[in-house]
Design a protein around this motif. Structure first.
Motif, mmCIF file in Angstrom:
data_model
loop_
_atom_site.group_PDB
_atom_site.id
_atom_site.type_symbol
_atom_site.label_atom_id
_atom_site.label_comp_id
_atom_site.label_asym_id
_atom_site.label_seq_id
_atom_site.Cartn_x
_atom_site.Cartn_y
_atom_site.Cartn_z
ATOM 1 N N ALA A 55 56.759 68.645 -66.543
ATOM 2 C CA ALA A 55 57.484 68.211 -65.313
ATOM 3 C C ALA A 55 58.454 67.160 -65.830
ATOM 4 O O ALA A 55 59.565 67.236 -65.309
ATOM 5 C CB ALA A 55 56.362 67.355 -64.792
ATOM 6 N N ALA A 56 58.199 66.484 -66.980
ATOM 7 C CA ALA A 56 59.101 65.708 -67.197
ATOM 8 C C ALA A 56 60.503 66.572 -68.185
ATOM 9 O O ALA A 56 61.713 66.191 -67.751
ATOM 10 C CB ALA A 56 58.731 64.748 -68.505
ATOM 11 N N ARG A 57 60.138 67.662 -68.445
ATOM 12 C CA ARG A 57 61.335 68.531 -69.053
ATOM 13 C C ARG A 57 62.325 69.075 -67.839
ATOM 14 O O ARG A 57 63.108 69.161 -67.705
ATOM 15 C CB ARG A 57 60.891 69.985 -69.915
ATOM 16 N N LEU A 58 61.549 69.307 -66.794
ATOM 17 C CA LEU A 58 62.235 69.920 -65.709
ATOM 18 C C LEU A 58 62.886 68.780 -64.850
ATOM 19 O O LEU A 58 64.186 68.999 -64.560
ATOM 20 C CB LEU A 58 61.278 70.352 -64.571
ATOM 21 N N ASP A 59 62.296 67.711 -64.934
ATOM 22 C CA ASP A 59 63.134 66.587 -64.202
ATOM 23 C C ASP A 59 64.483 66.347 -64.984
ATOM 24 O O ASP A 59 65.431 66.218 -64.557
ATOM 25 C CB ASP A 59 62.264 65.225 -64.365
ATOM 26 N N GLN A 68 66.612 77.648 -68.524
ATOM 27 C CA GLN A 68 65.681 76.619 -68.987
ATOM 28 C C GLN A 68 64.796 76.182 -67.961
ATOM 29 O O GLN A 68 63.325 76.154 -67.906
ATOM 30 C CB GLN A 68 66.296 75.655 -69.786
ATOM 31 N N MET A 69 65.538 75.922 -66.714
ATOM 32 C CA MET A 69 64.868 75.182 -65.613
ATOM 33 C C MET A 69 63.621 76.364 -65.265
ATOM 34 O O MET A 69 62.452 76.007 -64.709
ATOM 35 C CB MET A 69 65.673 74.939 -64.488
ATOM 36 N N LEU A 70 64.161 77.408 -64.915
ATOM 37 C CA LEU A 70 63.590 78.658 -64.525
ATOM 38 C C LEU A 70 62.121 78.954 -65.348
ATOM 39 O O LEU A 70 60.854 79.011 -64.896
ATOM 40 C CB LEU A 70 64.213 80.102 -64.335
ATOM 41 N N ASP A 71 62.336 78.878 -66.741
ATOM 42 C CA ASP A 71 61.099 79.075 -67.569
ATOM 43 C C ASP A 71 60.096 77.956 -67.446
ATOM 44 O O ASP A 71 58.933 78.286 -67.398
ATOM 45 C CB ASP A 71 61.924 79.211 -69.039
ATOM 46 N N THR A 72 60.799 76.816 -67.379
ATOM 47 C CA THR A 72 59.722 75.503 -67.014
ATOM 48 C C THR A 72 59.186 75.833 -65.841
ATOM 49 O O THR A 72 57.862 75.610 -65.761
ATOM 50 C CB THR A 72 60.659 74.371 -67.347
ATOM 51 N N LYS A 73 59.631 75.989 -64.805
ATOM 52 C CA LYS A 73 59.335 76.045 -63.475
ATOM 53 C C LYS A 73 58.164 77.171 -63.410
ATOM 54 O O LYS A 73 57.172 76.970 -62.681
ATOM 55 C CB LYS A 73 60.279 76.244 -62.366
ATOM 56 N N GLU A 74 58.412 78.225 -63.991
ATOM 57 C CA GLU A 74 57.414 79.417 -64.087
ATOM 58 C C GLU A 74 56.269 79.146 -64.787
ATOM 59 O O GLU A 74 55.201 79.481 -64.390
ATOM 60 C CB GLU A 74 57.973 80.624 -64.827
#
Length: 148
Positions: free
Chosen positions: A64-68, A37-43
């Motif tokens: 950004a909030a989701r990644l945090d 999920q982090m990778l997908d969001t960061k991508e």
């Protein structure tokens, strides 16, 4: 009669393929899901900054909030001893203080990214440096602790 050997062969193949599967409820399965999920969001965020995706300020703020939030989750799923299927190096368990320090660094950088999105207007230029620091934290930890 030819169907029986073929059926038995297929059952054996499917059974062997299933052996490599990771239990999604295991600590390894849980942290792999979070990392994905982090990778997908960061991508998605990186895609907006690099022109692969159209920059959407609200979408970036939300991402950004989701990644945090995600950056604070995988650490609780590291057991006391390494699992056989883990992609992490033994150093995660041998050098836990350093590993935890790097985890806190990532959390700090994702929080700084969220702070950067709180300053209007949110543009690719205004958030790119904070996003780069998040990527740098990910890369540094992977270089030190992930077995490729």
């Amino acid at each position: 009669m030819k169907l029986l050997p073929l059926s038995l062969s297929l059952v054996a193949i499917f059974a062997l393929v299933g052996c490599d599967r990771i239990d999604p409820d295991s600590p390894l399965g849980k942290r792999k899901a979070i990392y994905q999920q982090m990778l997908d969001t960061k991508e998605d965020l990186g895609g907006m900054l690099r022109g692969r995706l159209e920059f959407n300020s609200q979408g970036f703020v939300d991402g950004a909030a989701r990644l945090d939030a995600l950056s604070r989750q995988p650490w609780q799923h590291y057991p006391d001893v390494k699992e056989a299927q883990s992609d992490a190096r033994e150093e995660v368990w041998q050098r836990q203080e350093r590993f935890n320090q790097m985890a806190r660094e990532l959390e700090s950088r994702t929080a700084a990214l969220v702070a950067a999105t709180a300053e209007a207007p949110v543009t690719a230029e205004s958030v790119a440096p904070a996003f780069q620091r998040v990527e740098d934290a990910c890369e540094a930890c992977h270089k030190e602790f992930r077995a490729y």
